[in-house]
Write an enzyme that holds these catalytic residues in place. Structure first.
Site, PDB file in Angstrom:
ATOM      1  N   GLU A 168       0.813  -1.226   0.203  1.00 47.30           N
ATOM      2  CA  GLU A 168       0.122  -0.026  -0.067  1.00 47.30           C
ATOM      3  C   GLU A 168       0.723   0.996  -0.155  1.00 47.30           C
ATOM      4  O   GLU A 168       2.032   1.108   0.605  1.00 47.30           O
ATOM      5  CB  GLU A 168      -1.248  -0.335   1.221  1.00 47.30           C
ATOM      6  CG  GLU A 168      -2.161  -1.364   0.811  1.00 47.30           C
ATOM      7  CD  GLU A 168      -2.808  -0.910   2.496  1.00 47.30           C
ATOM      8  OE1 GLU A 168      -2.720  -0.349   3.180  1.00 47.30           O
ATOM      9  OE2 GLU A 168      -3.262  -2.152   3.102  1.00 47.30           O
TER      10      GLU A 168
ATOM     11  N   GLY B 272       4.710   0.444   2.687  1.00 42.59           N
ATOM     12  CA  GLY B 272       6.188  -0.480   1.972  1.00 42.59           C
ATOM     13  C   GLY B 272       6.237  -1.748   1.889  1.00 42.59           C
ATOM     14  O   GLY B 272       5.359  -2.478   1.414  1.00 42.59           O
TER      15      GLY B 272
ATOM     16  N   ARG C  85       8.935 -16.899  -2.589  1.00 46.42           N
ATOM     17  CA  ARG C  85      10.325 -16.731  -3.473  1.00 46.42           C
ATOM     18  C   ARG C  85      11.228 -17.526  -3.415  1.00 46.42           C
ATOM     19  O   ARG C  85      12.078 -16.464  -4.521  1.00 46.42           O
ATOM     20  CB  ARG C  85      10.764 -16.502  -1.579  1.00 46.42           C
ATOM     21  CG  ARG C  85       9.761 -14.993  -0.793  1.00 46.42           C
ATOM     22  CD  ARG C  85      10.002 -14.646   0.421  1.00 46.42           C
ATOM     23  NE  ARG C  85       9.107 -13.135   0.748  1.00 46.42           N
ATOM     24  CZ  ARG C  85       9.323 -13.496   1.816  1.00 46.42           C
ATOM     25  NH1 ARG C  85       9.096 -13.901   2.783  1.00 46.42           N
ATOM     26  NH2 ARG C  85       8.447 -11.795   2.330  1.00 46.42           N
TER      27      ARG C  85
ATOM     28  N   LEU D  61      32.090  -6.751 -21.590  1.00 49.95           N
ATOM     29  CA  LEU D  61      31.236  -6.779 -23.048  1.00 49.95           C
ATOM     30  C   LEU D  61      31.348  -5.502 -23.331  1.00 49.95           C
ATOM     31  O   LEU D  61      31.403  -5.120 -24.379  1.00 49.95           O
ATOM     32  CB  LEU D  61      30.219  -7.407 -23.313  1.00 49.95           C
ATOM     33  CG  LEU D  61      29.463  -8.787 -23.246  1.00 49.95           C
ATOM     34  CD1 LEU D  61      28.681 -10.060 -23.234  1.00 49.95           C
ATOM     35  CD2 LEU D  61      30.983  -9.374 -24.653  1.00 49.95           C
TER      36      LEU D  61
ATOM     37  N   GLU E 247       8.250  -9.285  -3.838  1.00 48.85           N
ATOM     38  CA  GLU E 247       8.176 -10.616  -2.724  1.00 48.85           C
ATOM     39  C   GLU E 247       9.494 -10.572  -1.120  1.00 48.85           C
ATOM     40  O   GLU E 247       9.278 -11.524  -1.160  1.00 48.85           O
ATOM     41  CB  GLU E 247       8.398 -12.482  -3.945  1.00 48.85           C
ATOM     42  CG  GLU E 247       7.280 -12.438  -4.522  1.00 48.85           C
ATOM     43  CD  GLU E 247       6.701 -12.793  -3.792  1.00 48.85           C
ATOM     44  OE1 GLU E 247       6.485 -14.155  -3.476  1.00 48.85           O
ATOM     45  OE2 GLU E 247       5.447 -12.443  -4.654  1.00 48.85           O
ATOM     46  N   GLY E 248       9.143  -9.060  -1.354  1.00 49.97           N
ATOM     47  CA  GLY E 248       9.871  -8.990  -0.273  1.00 49.97           C
ATOM     48  C   GLY E 248      11.217  -8.415  -0.546  1.00 49.97           C
ATOM     49  O   GLY E 248      12.111  -9.186  -1.192  1.00 49.97           O
TER      50      GLY E 248
END
Length: 393
Positions: free
Chosen positions: A122, A126, A247, A345, A370-371
């Site tokens: 939200e 956080g 996770r 590269l 996902e944390g």
């Protein structure tokens, strides 16, 4: 005993998935540069590919366990592209994982065929889901929950058929008051306000949801337990178990892309005449070869943490700690690997003529959703040191 050696059947399955992934990769740049378009549910070439499930019937008890091969298949898929797939599966959203972990048998039967997103974050809370401010109030006259609040950064938010969202029944109860609810699209009061524009995974839809006096049936409370315990965290710990499944999967998403970056870098370096062979010792190899081999070792170590967490799940053992380790290790590793490949590269690494710069942008999310990596490190430290939230913040 843990054994991650692959059988012939395992290799056959993974080779097939990579063949599909190479086809999907052809579309990666188009959908990266045309962010408003959604990749199709099924590519035209799908008619020539029966799907990986046509091979799964060949598996037996000697093959790699279900969750582990699932993680390896995920890596093989995102080795092609994060967002474009030969076929987009139904019932594979994060909300589906929550439904499987916390829903009743009746709820799983009713909604299991839907694509479900999951809405936790939200504007004001956080990465700490215990601070959820969205409310769910029971109207006993109509037997309905009335939802009010806003959710942001909802993965698969536009394409999903519905959402598993978190809301509090009683803010004063803290984590114990937080429950999860299933809300289907088209429910009055449920609005998808906009699709986010992002640094990476641009073809993936990330949305904002707004709930305004949104009424859902009483039975849409996931798990059906309405009581708020006076001690402990109540059902909060139960819904958090969803992350023990997702996770490691999130880490696998990123590791597929970082593997693609390594394979591309190896090909370019070998074409340039750089010897990348092992066994020469640090005194006998170039700095470029030494750096590339260190990145390969990082990739392998991170893959093993994912497989370990999945293997524990297959054994029916707790894997909360290992799930967080795989997420933290995977998130940091894929960032270092893709950045390291760009450094090796040079200009080729940042050119839009190749996908390496895209993989570098796409893997960044692995360490956030996902944390975040910081959250995972907190969980790991609390678990190892046996501290609670009040002792280690």
């Amino acid at each position: 005993m843990i054994d991650f050696n692959l059988t012939d059947t395992d290799n056959k399955i993974l080779d097939y998935v990579r063949t599909e992934a190479l086809v999907a990769r052809k579309y990666a740049r188009h959908y990266d540069e045309n962010e408003a378009e959604f990749p199709p549910e099924e590519l035209d070439e799908a008619k020539d590919f029966p799907g990986v499930w046509s091979l799964m019937g060949e598996r037996n008890d000697e093959d790699t366990s279900q969750s582990v091969i699932g993680m390896l298949i995920t890596m093989a898929e995102t080795w092609g592209d994060y967002s474009v797939r030969m076929r987009k599966g139904r019932g594979v959203g994060l909300g589906n994982a929550a439904l499987g972990a916390a829903g009743t048998e009746e709820q799983r039967a009713k909604w299991g065929g839907l694509l479900l997103s999951m809405a936790i974050t939200e504007p004001g809370c956080g990465s700490d889901p215990s601070l959820v401010q969205t409310t769910a109030v029971l109207d006993e006259e109509t037997d309905e929950w009335v939802i009010n609040g806003e959710k942001i950064f909802v993965t698969t938010g536009c394409r999903a058929d519905g959402v598993v969202m978190w809301a509090t029944l009683d803010r004063s109860a803290g984590r114990a008051g937080i429950k999860s609810f299933l809300v289907e699209k088209e429910t009055p009061g449920f609005q998808v306000s906009h699709k986010e524009k992002k640094l990476g995974i641009r073809a993936d839809d990330t949305a904002t949801y707004v709930f305004t006096d949104c009424r859902i049936p009483r039975g849409n409370l996931l798990g059906g337990k309405e009581e708020i315990p006076k001690a402990g965290s109540g059902g909060f710990r139960g819904v958090m178990k969803t992350f023990n499944i997702t996770r490691p999967m999130t880490a696998a998403f990123g590791l597929g892309m970082s593997k693609a970056a390594l394979d591309f870098t190896r090909e370019q370096l070998e074409q340039a005449g750089v010897d990348l062979s092992y066994g020469t010792g640090t005194q006998g190899q170039s700095a470029v070869a030494a750096k590339f081999q260190r990145l390969e070792a990082l990739q392998e170590a991170a893959e093993l943490t994912v497989c370990h967490a999945a293997w524990l799940s297959d054994q029916g053992q707790p894997n909360n700690l290992e799930a967080s380790i795989s997420k933290a290790k995977g998130g940091s590793s894929v960032r270092e690997i893709t950045q390291g490949c760009i450094e090796l590269l040079g200009p080729m690494g940042i050119s839009r003529e190749h996908l390496l710069e895209k993989w570098f942008r796409d893997v960044r999310i692995t360490d956030i959703y996902e944390g975040t990596g910081q959250i995972q490190n907190l969980i790991i430290a609390r678990t190892i040191l046996e501290y609670d939230r009040s002792q280690l913040k």
